[in-house]
Design a protein around this motif. Structure first.
Motif, short mmCIF file in Angstrom:
data_model
loop_
_atom_site.label_atom_id
_atom_site.label_comp_id
_atom_site.label_asym_id
_atom_site.label_seq_id
_atom_site.Cartn_x
_atom_site.Cartn_y
_atom_site.Cartn_z
N PHE A 54 0.60 -1.51 -0.15
CA PHE A 54 -0.10 -0.08 -0.31
C PHE A 54 0.51 1.54 -0.06
O PHE A 54 1.07 2.58 -0.67
CB PHE A 54 -0.67 0.58 1.04
CG PHE A 54 -1.59 1.47 1.32
CD1 PHE A 54 -3.10 1.22 0.43
CD2 PHE A 54 -1.36 2.52 2.05
CE1 PHE A 54 -3.05 2.42 0.41
CE2 PHE A 54 -1.84 3.66 2.85
CZ PHE A 54 -2.98 3.72 1.35
N GLY A 55 1.99 1.22 1.13
CA GLY A 55 2.95 1.95 0.81
C GLY A 55 3.35 2.67 -0.66
O GLY A 55 3.58 4.29 -0.54
N ALA A 56 3.32 1.77 -0.81
CA ALA A 56 4.13 1.37 -2.89
C ALA A 56 3.30 2.01 -3.77
O ALA A 56 3.57 2.80 -4.14
CB ALA A 56 4.95 0.79 -3.14
N TYR A 57 2.22 1.61 -3.78
CA TYR A 57 0.76 2.24 -4.02
C TYR A 57 0.66 4.08 -4.05
O TYR A 57 0.11 4.19 -4.77
CB TYR A 57 -0.25 1.28 -3.48
CG TYR A 57 -1.88 1.66 -4.78
CD1 TYR A 57 -2.10 1.49 -5.83
CD2 TYR A 57 -2.39 2.40 -3.41
CE1 TYR A 57 -3.13 1.66 -5.71
CE2 TYR A 57 -3.69 3.13 -3.93
CZ TYR A 57 -3.87 2.48 -5.85
OH TYR A 57 -5.60 3.00 -6.40
N ALA A 58 0.94 4.51 -2.83
CA ALA A 58 -0.15 5.31 -2.74
C ALA A 58 1.29 6.50 -2.73
O ALA A 58 1.12 7.63 -3.17
CB ALA A 58 0.50 5.56 -0.90
N ALA A 59 3.17 5.61 -2.54
CA ALA A 59 3.47 6.53 -3.30
C ALA A 59 4.10 7.45 -4.88
O ALA A 59 3.56 8.00 -5.44
CB ALA A 59 5.11 5.82 -3.20
N LEU A 60 2.93 5.86 -5.84
CA LEU A 60 2.99 6.21 -6.93
C LEU A 60 2.34 7.27 -7.39
O LEU A 60 2.14 7.61 -7.85
CB LEU A 60 2.65 4.67 -7.83
CG LEU A 60 2.14 4.75 -8.95
CD1 LEU A 60 3.49 5.23 -10.04
CD2 LEU A 60 1.76 3.66 -9.61
N LEU A 61 0.70 6.67 -6.57
CA LEU A 61 -0.13 8.34 -6.58
C LEU A 61 0.28 9.30 -6.21
O LEU A 61 -0.06 10.53 -7.60
CB LEU A 61 -1.58 7.24 -5.33
CG LEU A 61 -1.94 6.06 -6.53
CD1 LEU A 61 -3.77 5.92 -5.11
CD2 LEU A 61 -2.72 6.42 -7.21
N ILE A 62 1.49 8.96 -5.52
CA ILE A 62 1.44 10.82 -5.58
C ILE A 62 2.70 11.26 -6.61
O ILE A 62 2.41 12.93 -7.00
CB ILE A 62 2.25 10.98 -4.09
CG1 ILE A 62 1.22 10.99 -2.48
CG2 ILE A 62 3.14 12.04 -3.58
CD1 ILE A 62 1.92 10.46 -1.64
N VAL A 63 3.11 10.44 -6.81
CA VAL A 63 4.23 10.41 -7.84
C VAL A 63 3.27 11.42 -9.44
O VAL A 63 3.34 12.32 -9.50
CB VAL A 63 5.62 10.01 -8.32
CG1 VAL A 63 5.83 9.91 -9.61
CG2 VAL A 63 6.13 9.58 -6.94
N LEU A 64 2.44 10.80 -9.29
CA LEU A 64 1.82 11.15 -10.29
C LEU A 64 1.34 12.20 -10.12
O LEU A 64 0.34 13.41 -11.65
CB LEU A 64 0.16 10.29 -10.54
CG LEU A 64 1.13 8.54 -10.96
CD1 LEU A 64 -0.13 6.93 -11.48
CD2 LEU A 64 1.65 8.43 -12.87
N LEU A 65 0.35 12.38 -9.09
CA LEU A 65 -0.68 13.71 -8.83
C LEU A 65 0.65 14.64 -8.84
O LEU A 65 0.43 16.19 -9.60
CB LEU A 65 -0.83 13.49 -7.51
CG LEU A 65 -1.35 15.03 -7.09
CD1 LEU A 65 -2.80 15.19 -7.56
CD2 LEU A 65 -2.32 14.93 -5.35
#
Length: 82
Positions: free
Chosen positions: A53-64
């Motif tokens: 989940f942390g990796a998923y959230a980090a990916l979403l933040i990078v995209l944002l």
């Protein structure tokens, strides 16, 4: 015809980065980001754990941040003023 030069995310008045969206497209991006984050918390946390989940959230933040960078005012440190 819509104005393509209008920024979706204005620069913050103080500090570095962007503020809340000023265009409907920015609000769609923020809503989609929040929805994806919530869905990840509901489905990834129980089944895959905190690391995934942390990796998923980090990916979403990078995209944002990438969307903000592309569709927002150029970021720089601001001390207020205009």
């Amino acid at each position: 015809m819509p104005n393509d030069s209008k920024y979706w995310f204005p620069a913050k008045r103080y500090g570095w980065g962007w503020g809340l969206p000023t265009a409907w497209q920015g609000w769609v991006v923020m809503t989609f980001f929040g929805l994806l984050l919530l869905l990840g918390a509901l489905f990834l946390l129980p089944s895959r754990g905190e690391t995934v989940f942390g990796a998923y959230a980090a990916l979403l933040i990078v995209l944002l941040v990438a969307v903000c960078w592309a569709k927002g005012e150029p970021p720089r440190w601001r001390w207020g003023g205009k």
